[in-house]
Structure formats: C-alpha cells, structure tokens
Design a protein around this motif. Structure first.
Motif, PDB file in Angstrom:
ATOM      1  N   ILE A 120       0.832  -1.214   0.000  1.00 41.56           N
ATOM      2  CA  ILE A 120       0.000   0.000   0.000  1.00 41.56           C
ATOM      3  C   ILE A 120       0.863   1.259   0.000  1.00 41.56           C
ATOM      4  O   ILE A 120       0.665   2.169  -0.801  1.00 41.56           O
ATOM      5  N   TRP A 128      -1.662   0.390  -6.279  1.00 43.28           N
ATOM      6  CA  TRP A 128      -1.938   1.025  -4.980  1.00 43.28           C
ATOM      7  C   TRP A 128      -3.436   0.996  -4.678  1.00 43.28           C
ATOM      8  O   TRP A 128      -3.859   0.612  -3.587  1.00 43.28           O
ATOM      9  N   ARG A 132      -5.081  -0.819  -1.478  1.00 42.04           N
ATOM     10  CA  ARG A 132      -5.717   0.045  -0.475  1.00 42.04           C
ATOM     11  C   ARG A 132      -7.200  -0.298  -0.317  1.00 42.04           C
ATOM     12  O   ARG A 132      -7.699  -0.463   0.798  1.00 42.04           O
ATOM     13  N   LEU A 302       1.259  -2.506   7.156  1.00 41.23           N
ATOM     14  CA  LEU A 302       0.293  -2.299   8.242  1.00 41.23           C
ATOM     15  C   LEU A 302       1.006  -2.323   9.591  1.00 41.23           C
ATOM     16  O   LEU A 302       0.688  -1.544  10.490  1.00 41.23           O
ATOM     17  N   VAL A 370       4.041  12.747  12.767  1.00 44.12           N
ATOM     18  CA  VAL A 370       4.570  12.471  11.418  1.00 44.12           C
ATOM     19  C   VAL A 370       4.727  13.840  10.751  1.00 44.12           C
ATOM     20  O   VAL A 370       3.901  14.254   9.933  1.00 44.12           O
ATOM     21  N   LEU A 444      -4.620   5.147   6.171  1.00 42.33           N
ATOM     22  CA  LEU A 444      -5.612   4.080   6.009  1.00 42.33           C
ATOM     23  C   LEU A 444      -6.153   3.612   7.364  1.00 42.33           C
ATOM     24  O   LEU A 444      -7.265   3.110   7.462  1.00 42.33           O
ATOM     25  N   GLU A 452      -8.061   3.148  19.105  1.00 47.61           N
ATOM     26  CA  GLU A 452      -7.006   2.676  20.011  1.00 47.61           C
ATOM     27  C   GLU A 452      -6.615   3.769  20.999  1.00 47.61           C
ATOM     28  O   GLU A 452      -6.496   3.513  22.203  1.00 47.61           O
ATOM     29  N   LEU A 453      -6.408   4.988  20.474  1.00 49.73           N
ATOM     30  CA  LEU A 453      -5.959   6.065  21.369  1.00 49.73           C
ATOM     31  C   LEU A 453      -6.980   6.281  22.479  1.00 49.73           C
ATOM     32  O   LEU A 453      -6.629   6.417  23.650  1.00 49.73           O
TER      33      LEU A 453
HETATM   34  C1  HEM Z   1      -1.828   7.936  15.657  1.00 44.52           C
HETATM   35  C2  HEM Z   1      -1.615   7.033  14.748  1.00 44.52           C
HETATM   36  C3  HEM Z   1      -1.329   7.282  13.290  1.00 44.52           C
HETATM   37  C4  HEM Z   1      -0.907   8.425  12.649  1.00 44.52           C
HETATM   38  C5  HEM Z   1      -0.611   9.788  13.265  1.00 44.52           C
HETATM   39  C6  HEM Z   1      -0.796   8.107  11.240  1.00 44.52           C
HETATM   40  C7  HEM Z   1      -0.414   9.007  10.264  1.00 44.52           C
HETATM   41  C8  HEM Z   1      -0.268   8.699   8.920  1.00 44.52           C
HETATM   42  C9  HEM Z   1       0.195   9.618   7.912  1.00 44.52           C
HETATM   43  C10 HEM Z   1       0.541  11.081   8.153  1.00 44.52           C
HETATM   44  C11 HEM Z   1       0.241   8.940   6.737  1.00 44.52           C
HETATM   45  C12 HEM Z   1       0.706   9.484   5.375  1.00 44.52           C
HETATM   46  C13 HEM Z   1      -0.412  10.019   4.532  1.00 44.52           C
HETATM   47  C14 HEM Z   1       0.120  10.637   3.263  1.00 44.52           C
HETATM   48  O1  HEM Z   1       0.798   9.972   2.495  1.00 44.52           O
HETATM   49  O2  HEM Z   1      -0.127  11.840   3.039  1.00 44.52           O
HETATM   50  C15 HEM Z   1      -0.200   7.592   6.988  1.00 44.52           C
HETATM   51  C16 HEM Z   1      -0.297   6.603   6.026  1.00 44.52           C
HETATM   52  C17 HEM Z   1      -0.677   5.310   6.293  1.00 44.52           C
HETATM   53  N1  HEM Z   1      -1.073   4.795   7.505  1.00 44.52           N
HETATM   54 FE1  HEM Z   1      -1.201   5.802   9.245  1.00 44.52          FE
HETATM   55  N2  HEM Z   1      -1.135   6.797  11.051  1.00 44.52           N
HETATM   56  C18 HEM Z   1      -1.482   6.256  12.271  1.00 44.52           C
HETATM   57  C19 HEM Z   1      -1.933   4.965  12.512  1.00 44.52           C
HETATM   58  C20 HEM Z   1      -2.089   3.988  11.562  1.00 44.52           C
HETATM   59  C21 HEM Z   1      -2.605   2.665  11.802  1.00 44.52           C
HETATM   60  C22 HEM Z   1      -3.120   2.139  13.140  1.00 44.52           C
HETATM   61  C23 HEM Z   1      -2.528   1.975  10.613  1.00 44.52           C
HETATM   62  C24 HEM Z   1      -2.898   0.538  10.318  1.00 44.52           C
HETATM   63  C25 HEM Z   1      -4.014   0.016  10.294  1.00 44.52           C
HETATM   64  C26 HEM Z   1      -1.988   2.882   9.625  1.00 44.52           C
HETATM   65  C27 HEM Z   1      -1.774   2.566   8.298  1.00 44.52           C
HETATM   66  C28 HEM Z   1      -1.347   3.456   7.333  1.00 44.52           C
HETATM   67  C29 HEM Z   1      -1.113   3.086   5.947  1.00 44.52           C
HETATM   68  C30 HEM Z   1      -1.276   1.692   5.340  1.00 44.52           C
HETATM   69  C31 HEM Z   1      -0.704   4.262   5.286  1.00 44.52           C
HETATM   70  C32 HEM Z   1      -0.372   4.421   3.809  1.00 44.52           C
HETATM   71  C33 HEM Z   1      -1.592   4.936   3.069  1.00 44.52           C
HETATM   72  C34 HEM Z   1      -1.372   5.056   1.563  1.00 44.52           C
HETATM   73  O3  HEM Z   1      -0.242   5.200   1.114  1.00 44.52           O
HETATM   74  O4  HEM Z   1      -2.382   5.002   0.831  1.00 44.52           O
HETATM   75  N3  HEM Z   1      -1.739   4.084  10.234  1.00 44.52           N
HETATM   76  N4  HEM Z   1      -0.506   7.461   8.323  1.00 44.52           N
END
Ligand code: HEM
Length: 499
Positions: A120, A128, A132, A302, A370, A444, A452-453
C-alpha cells in the motif's frame, strides 16, 4: 621529463572533467523562476542539503513561515517542494489529487531488494488502489471503527495494564511494552493471534520495526547518492536498513505460512485469510491486482505504519501529563463522573469523555508525530499556488507547519486542550488538525488509530496516576528526528489508583 608532461595533461583532464561535472549539476539544479522560492542558491551536487542542520524539522517550520504556501529544496539531484498551508494542501491533495498522489520509486532499499514497490505505502496507480481498497474493505469487515474491533483492543489493553501494574509504581521505561501491546492489536487483525510480552521472537521483531522507522530518515541521503552505500563502516546505515528489511520480510513470510497451515483448522478470522479469499475471487473474474507479493508487503506496511505511530502518540500523551498534572487530574475527574471506576471504559463512552478527547487532539497537534507525512510524487507537469511544479518533483505535506502555525492557532506553542472545546464543553472539530494527512493517501488506519488512542488512554487514566521519577526530574519534551517524531525514551511511575 616526458612522463611529467603527461601527468600535467592528466591532471588538467581530470580537473576539467570535474569542473564540467560540477557545471552540469549546477545548471541542472538551477532554480527556474517559476518554481516555488527556496532558501538561497542550491550548491552543485548537494543542493540545499548543507542548510538542513542537525534538526531539519525546525528549519522546515521556519521556512514555511518565511515563504508561505510552498517552498523548494534541492536535495542532491532530487527537487522537493514543501506544502505548508491548508489551502495549498487542499489544492494539491484534493483538487489536484490526480497529479499529487503517487509515491517516488527511488529508495536505497530498492537497489538491494526486489519488489520493494508493492504493497500500500510505496506503490502508485492501479496497484496502490487495489491494495488500499481491498485492505480497507477487510479492516472494515473486521469492524474497524465498530464495536467488534473495540473488544479486541480492550482485551489487549487489559494485558497491557496488568503488565503496567506489575511495575508497582516503580520507575520504568514502558516504550517497548507500549509498542508491543499496540502491535498486538495489528497482529490479532493480521495473523489472528497476539504474542506474549516476553516472547523473544516478538521482542526482536518490535525492535526491528522501531529501527526501520528510525533509520528511514537517516538513510535519505543514500536515496540521492546510492553509491555512498558502499562507503566503509556503513556510514549512512544503509546496510543496516537493508538487513532489517530482509529480516522483516522473513518474519512476514514465516507468519503467512503459519496462518496458511492453520487455515485448514477453520481459523478464518484474520487479514491473511480474507486477502487470499479476495485473491481467488479476483482471479476467477479475470483480474490480477491481488497476489502473494502484495499480500506480504501490505502486512509489512500495516505493521510499520500502525504500531510505532499509535504507541508514540500514547507515549507523548503520558509525557505531557508529567508536565501538566492538572490536566491529568481533570481527565480522571471526568472519567469518575462519566463512567465511574467499577467498569472499564468502552467505545460508547467516547462521546461523554470530551475533555479526554480534546487532550488527545491537542497531543496530536502539539507532538505532530509524522511531521512531514509521507513523501508524495508529482506525476505530471502542473501548477500549485501559482507556481510551476515539474513532473518528478517530490512533494512533502508539511503537517508540522500547519500544526504550529500562529495564524491558525494563535498560541501554537502552548499545550492547551481547551482550544478544541467550545463554551459548553463540546468538541470543536478543526480541519487544520490533520495528523493523518489529507486527500487520497490519508492514513488508512485513521479510524483504528482513533479507537485505540481513546481505549488505551481512557483505561490508563482510569487505572493509574502517571508520575515522574521524582518531582524535580520531569523528562524534557524533546523529540528525536525521524519519519516518526518520538519522544526520547524516559522513565515513568505508573501508580495504581485506589479505585
Ligand atoms: C496515531 C496514529 C497514526 C498516525 C498519526 C498516522 C499518520 C499517517 C500519515 C501522516 C500517513 C501518510 C499520509 C500521506 O501519504 O499523506 C499515513 C499513512 C498510512 N497509515 Fe497511518 N497513522 C497512524 C496509525 C495507523 C494505523 C493504526 C494503521 C494501520 C491500520 C496505519 C496505516 C497506514 C497506511 C497503510 C498508510 C499508507 C496509506 C497510503 O499510502 O495510501 N496508520 N498514516
């Protein structure tokens, strides 16, 4: 004599070649006037890399204030633009999402491992989209954002709080424990099982995920100059990252085989089995987007994206509570009034724990874990905020700049959960709070992370009072520089409340 003349010629030829090379780099990296502004001239070869300093995060925020909507940084041969304001974020990632939603295919790991751009996070276009959409559908089926998953999380939280209770209020570093517990939630979704906190294989795996996230930013320079990988002493830690990457793949492959072997015994309740079923269905309809390679990379994604992020946010929240004990008291008071102490919180309590919800929002804003989201790629010559953005430019969503903007928040430097509450104590939702980014690539796991939080933190504050090792030893609010901005490791006392 003749030999000396020849060596003059050689020296001259070498110098000329070097000068020509530098000139070519200079001309290529010269900034066209239609590009967004940049902080000074780009040097030959390195571009603006020399301006980043030890803490680039501060520089990126400062340049955002100085240049507004968008600025350019040349990093080696790669042009990057930073998107700094809400309006420009919306223009890039929503209005012009077709041009700004891909990922770059340039990573040092891809020089040493095959199939890096599956899954993903790193893939683009139709692959992608398929990964996704399928992953989101499977997670939703498992109840992401619904009660079923909440119960799984609560079960894990009870293992976690039991372990914290075992520390009997003595100082301890709970960083890895928190990470393991949150990873267990992902593990039970993907593999249909949790690991014991003392399982050596799991401990090794968690440290590995941690290191991968930490090293990912450090090795950036190798993405621009891949030959530096071969320098002695693993100077840029590229070899270490590649080694960890392979070890992560081994773990994933091992777990996939384990689940497949279990499959016959009727345990269908996990991501792997659900993905394989989708894969079979897709094959029958003549399509080929889902396959074993993507399955394995989705699992890595993931885990890496879903564990470190959520546990880091929990750690920041606990650290802030050491600095603001009055906020911790107020959260506890709200829990006692709204839920009491005879039963653990559940997801239905969320709408009643408004102060805690505001605290979580403020932690997410202030810690902005992030800071630069994940890099996007511009896939077509286009415009943004009136500037020309050439195809191939890396686009950084500067979430940090938004979360610390004086124009948006008034007093961004203060930790003040009340900014998310109105006069009646109801939550104010603000689109400028975007820890999960925006647009097609938005996180995602947003719903899972929010769930969770809330469940982890409400249970923690109901059961424990969190105290510093001693009143004069409150750990500083310092972050480490990386893809995920985690607090430096600190010790904390988890004192069970006399409920
Ligand atoms: C507080 C917790 C989390 C924060 C702050 C966070 C933040 C982010 C950010 C900023 C991105 C990048 C988005 C972009 O490309 O512009 C991202 C992508 C992603 N996150 Fe999270 N995330 C969190 C938790 C999670 C969890 C629990 C999962 C799993 C189930 C997860 C799975 C993903 C995946 C798979 C992507 C890639 C999405 C894509 O490329 O289409 N994240 N996350």
């Amino acid at each position: 004599m003749f030999e000396t003349v020849l060596s003059y010629f050689e020296t001259f030829a070498i110098l000329t070649a070097v000068l020509l090379l530098l000139l070519t780099f200079y001309i290529r990296s010269r900034q066209p006037k239609t590009l967004p502004p940049s902080p000074g001239a780009a040097l030959p070869l390195i571009g603006h890399l020399h301006l980043l300093g030890k803490n680039p995060r501060r520089r990126f925020k400062r340049w955002a204030q100085e240049y507004g909507d968008v600025f350019t940084l040349q990093m080696g041969p790669q042009r990057n633009i930073f998107v700094n304001t809400l309006e420009t974020m919306k223009e890039a990632f929503i209005k012009k999402a077709d041009f700004f939603s891909d990922r770059s295919q340039n990573s040092i790991v891809s020089h040493h491992a095959s199939n890096v751009f599956h899954g993903i996070i790193s893939s683009s276009g139709s692959n992608w989209k398929a990964q996704r959409t399928t992953s989101l559908a499977i997670l939703r089926n498992f109840g992401m954002g619904k009660n079923m998953l909440a119960e799984k999380i609560l079960e894990e939280v009870s293992f976690y709080t039991k372990e914290l209770g075992n520390s009997k209020g003595k100082p301890c570093d709970i960083h890895y424990l928190t990470n393991m517990s949150v990873s267990n939630v992902i593990s039970s979704i993907i593999f249909g099982k949790r690991f014991e906190f003392n399982d050596p294989k799991f401990i090794k795996q968690i440290k590995m995920f941690n290191d991968i996230v930490k090293l990912s930013t450090g090795v950036l320079v190798l993405n621009f100059f891949p030959s530096l990988y071969y320098l002695p002493f693993d100077l840029f830690k590229g070899k270490k990252l590649v080694q960890l990457y392979f070890a992560m793949r081994d773990f994933t492959d091992e777990m996939i085989s384990e689940v497949k072997n279990r499959h016959d015994s009727g345990n269908l309740d996990n991501y792997i089995v659900a993905y394989i079923e989708e894969m079979e269905k897709e094959k029958q309809s003549g399509q080929h987007n889902l396959d074993e390679l993507n399955l394995a990379r989705n699992i890595d994604n993931l885990f890496v994206a879903g564990s470190e992020t959520t546990s880091t946010t929990i750690m920041w929240c606990l650290l802030y509570m050491l600095h603001y004990p009055e906020v911790q008291q107020k959260i506890y008071k709200e829990i006692v009034e709204q839920i009491g102490t005879d039963r653990p919180p559940n997801i239905a309590d969320k709408s009643n724990l408004k102060y805690l919800t505001a605290v979580i929002m403020e932690v997410q804003r202030k810690a902005s874990i992030v800071p630069l989201s994940l890099p996007h790629l511009c896939n077509k010559d286009t415009t943004l905020a009136g500037y020309t953005i050439p195809k191939g430019t890396i686009v950084m969503p500067n979430l940090d700049a938004i979360h610390s903007s004086k124009e948006i928040w008034g007093d961004p430097e203060n930790f003040r959960p009340e900014r998310f509450l109105d006069a009646k104590g109801n939550i104010i939702k603000r689109e400028e709070l975007m820890p999960f980014s925006i647009g097609r690539r938005i996180c995602l796991g947003e719903s899972l992370a929010k769930m969770e939080l809330f469940l982890y933190l409400s249970t923690l504050f109901q059961k424990f009072e969190f105290l510093p090792v001693s009143p004069d030893k409150v750990p500083p609010l310092l972050d480490t520089w990386g893809l995920v901005a985690a607090p430096e490791h600190f010790e904390i006392r988890c004192v069970e409340r006399d409920n």
